[in-house]
Design a protein around this motif. Structure first.
Motif, short mmCIF file in Angstrom:
data_model
loop_
_atom_site.label_atom_id
_atom_site.label_comp_id
_atom_site.label_asym_id
_atom_site.label_seq_id
_atom_site.Cartn_x
_atom_site.Cartn_y
_atom_site.Cartn_z
N ARG A 116 96.46 47.10 16.05
CA ARG A 116 96.90 45.72 16.17
C ARG A 116 96.46 45.18 17.53
NH1 ARG A 116 102.30 45.77 14.18
NH2 ARG A 116 101.21 45.50 12.19
N VAL A 117 95.75 44.07 17.49
CA VAL A 117 95.26 43.44 18.71
C VAL A 117 95.86 42.05 18.81
CG1 VAL A 117 93.22 42.57 19.91
CG2 VAL A 117 93.10 44.73 18.69
N THR A 118 96.43 41.75 19.95
CA THR A 118 97.00 40.43 20.22
C THR A 118 96.18 39.76 21.32
OG1 THR A 118 99.21 41.17 19.61
CG2 THR A 118 99.06 39.19 20.96
N GLY A 119 95.98 38.46 21.18
CA GLY A 119 95.22 37.76 22.19
C GLY A 119 95.41 36.27 22.10
N ASP A 120 94.58 35.55 22.85
CA ASP A 120 94.63 34.09 22.90
C ASP A 120 93.47 33.52 22.09
OD1 ASP A 120 96.86 34.02 24.60
OD2 ASP A 120 95.59 34.26 26.37
N LEU A 121 93.81 32.74 21.05
CA LEU A 121 92.82 32.03 20.26
C LEU A 121 92.80 30.58 20.70
CD1 LEU A 121 90.84 31.95 17.82
CD2 LEU A 121 92.82 31.30 16.42
N THR A 122 91.60 30.09 21.06
CA THR A 122 91.45 28.72 21.50
C THR A 122 90.58 27.94 20.53
OG1 THR A 122 91.66 29.35 23.83
CG2 THR A 122 90.67 27.22 23.37
N LEU A 154 97.42 34.98 18.91
CA LEU A 154 96.99 35.44 17.58
C LEU A 154 97.05 36.94 17.54
CD1 LEU A 154 95.62 34.85 14.79
CD2 LEU A 154 93.44 35.25 15.96
N THR A 155 97.60 37.48 16.45
CA THR A 155 97.65 38.93 16.25
C THR A 155 96.77 39.28 15.06
OG1 THR A 155 99.87 39.15 17.17
CG2 THR A 155 99.12 40.90 15.71
N ILE A 156 95.87 40.25 15.26
CA ILE A 156 94.92 40.68 14.24
C ILE A 156 95.23 42.12 13.88
CG2 ILE A 156 92.50 40.99 13.64
CD1 ILE A 156 91.83 39.00 15.89
N ASP A 157 95.42 42.40 12.60
CA ASP A 157 95.57 43.77 12.11
C ASP A 157 94.21 44.31 11.71
OD1 ASP A 157 98.37 43.95 12.41
OD2 ASP A 157 98.65 42.79 10.57
N LEU A 158 93.91 45.52 12.17
CA LEU A 158 92.58 46.11 11.99
C LEU A 158 92.66 47.46 11.31
CD1 LEU A 158 91.32 45.46 15.60
CD2 LEU A 158 90.64 44.17 13.57
N GLU A 159 91.60 47.81 10.59
CA GLU A 159 91.46 49.16 10.07
C GLU A 159 90.10 49.71 10.48
OE1 GLU A 159 91.91 51.90 6.06
OE2 GLU A 159 92.25 49.73 5.96
N ALA A 186 82.56 17.79 20.53
CA ALA A 186 83.42 17.81 21.72
C ALA A 186 83.92 19.20 22.05
CB ALA A 186 84.59 16.85 21.53
N PHE A 187 84.11 20.03 21.01
CA PHE A 187 84.67 21.37 21.19
C PHE A 187 83.78 22.37 20.45
CE2 PHE A 187 88.11 18.23 20.99
CZ PHE A 187 88.66 18.37 22.26
N PRO A 188 82.66 22.75 21.05
CA PRO A 188 81.66 23.54 20.32
C PRO A 188 82.04 24.99 20.05
CG PRO A 188 80.98 23.20 22.60
CD PRO A 188 82.19 22.34 22.39
N LEU A 189 83.02 25.53 20.77
CA LEU A 189 83.34 26.95 20.62
C LEU A 189 84.79 27.17 20.21
CD1 LEU A 189 81.61 28.64 23.71
CD2 LEU A 189 80.81 28.60 21.33
N MET A 190 85.00 28.21 19.41
CA MET A 190 86.31 28.82 19.18
C MET A 190 86.26 30.18 19.85
SD MET A 190 88.21 29.65 15.54
CE MET A 190 86.74 30.39 14.80
N THR A 191 87.26 30.50 20.65
CA THR A 191 87.22 31.74 21.41
C THR A 191 88.46 32.58 21.19
OG1 THR A 191 88.24 30.81 23.40
CG2 THR A 191 85.85 30.60 23.20
N PHE A 192 88.29 33.89 21.35
CA PHE A 192 89.41 34.83 21.31
C PHE A 192 89.27 35.78 22.48
CE2 PHE A 192 91.27 38.94 20.13
CZ PHE A 192 92.57 38.56 19.84
N ARG A 193 90.35 35.96 23.22
CA ARG A 193 90.40 36.90 24.33
C ARG A 193 91.65 37.76 24.16
NH1 ARG A 193 86.16 34.97 24.36
NH2 ARG A 193 84.97 34.01 26.08
N SER A 194 91.46 39.06 24.03
CA SER A 194 92.60 39.93 23.79
C SER A 194 93.47 40.05 25.03
CB SER A 194 92.12 41.32 23.37
OG SER A 194 91.44 41.96 24.43
N THR A 195 94.76 40.26 24.77
CA THR A 195 95.72 40.48 25.85
C THR A 195 96.47 41.80 25.69
OG1 THR A 195 97.38 39.21 24.63
CG2 THR A 195 96.05 38.02 26.25
N ALA A 196 96.43 42.40 24.49
CA ALA A 196 97.12 43.67 24.25
C ALA A 196 96.51 44.33 23.02
CB ALA A 196 98.62 43.44 24.03
N ALA A 197 96.58 45.66 23.00
CA ALA A 197 96.10 46.42 21.85
C ALA A 197 96.99 47.64 21.66
CB ALA A 197 94.65 46.87 22.06
N GLU A 198 97.20 48.03 20.41
CA GLU A 198 98.01 49.20 20.13
C GLU A 198 97.57 49.86 18.83
OE1 GLU A 198 102.11 48.48 19.01
OE2 GLU A 198 101.65 46.41 18.51
N ARG A 199 97.77 51.15 18.77
CA ARG A 199 97.54 51.90 17.55
C ARG A 199 98.84 51.97 16.79
NH1 ARG A 199 95.75 58.26 17.24
NH2 ARG A 199 95.55 58.39 14.97
#
Length: 213
Positions: free
Chosen positions: A135-141, A149-154, A115-128
């Protein structure tokens, strides 16, 4: 998702924190030497991994990954806030190494992949936020439930591979409560506690290829 500085091989987490704390914000945003990284990228699924780990029976962690995914990035080397990311993950590709468990995850108790074949992420903000951290913030569906959802990156580096493709790489992580996305199935243990923890750790190992000019 922005990659805007060279990684310092000798930097520690503590060093990064001290450096960031004593530098003006404008200094973090400007690095003309890396302007060449600005552009559009496609995530290379053959050299990337989107994984997860979750506590099982209160005593150990089960780890898995989604084998099929695709995504695009726009990186802005001059202005991190203008960077963006879009990722689509095929739920049916979930793999924990145990066929019966994977079938349970794909079924109605968990993801309901039919019924729900995909999980998606679309960013809404990014900062160094540091010399090599972002740090990237976005919408996780998941299952038609969309939450932030906020993701910390290196930043892991940039290189031209043997085929002439320009690549960038980064690692990231985030923690979610699966119940926030309607993934509530569980079973009580006789000794107390539950079979599957609510907290899930997401991990990202990404290699992305720059689009030809």
């Amino acid at each position: 998702m922005a990659l805007f500085t060279r990684k310092r091989a000798t930097a520690t987490a503590a060093d990064t924190g001290r450096t960031t704390a004593h530098r003006p914000a404008a200094a973090l945003d400007a690095d003309p030497a890396l302007a060449a990284l600005t552009g559009d990228y496609t995530i290379d699924p053959a050299h990337s991994r989107i994984g997860f780990s979750v506590r099982h029976a209160m005593v150990t962690n089960v780890r898995g990954a989604f084998g099929t995914h695709e995504g695009t990035l726009h990186l802005d080397g001059a202005d991190p806030a203008r960077s963006t990311a879009a990722v689509d993950v095929t739920i049916a590709s979930v793999d924990t190494g145990i066929a019966d468990r994977d079938a349970h995850l794909r079924g109605g108790d968990f993801f309901d992949a039919d019924a729900f074949p995909l999980m998606t992420f679309r960013s809404t903000a990014a900062e160094r936020v540091g010399d090599t951290t972002y740090r990237v913030t976005g919408d996780l569906t998941i299952k038609d439930v969309t939450r932030p959802l906020t993701i910390d990156l290196e930043y892991q580096g940039a290189a031209t591979d043997v085929y002439g493709a320009e690549r960038v790489g980064f690692e990231g992580s985030a923690e979610i409560l699966r119940s926030d996305w309607g993934l509530t199935w569980n079973a009580a243990l006789e000794t107390g506690g539950v079979m599957v923890s609510d907290k899930v750790k997401l991990t990202f190992d990404i290699s992305a290829v720059k689009a030809a000019a």
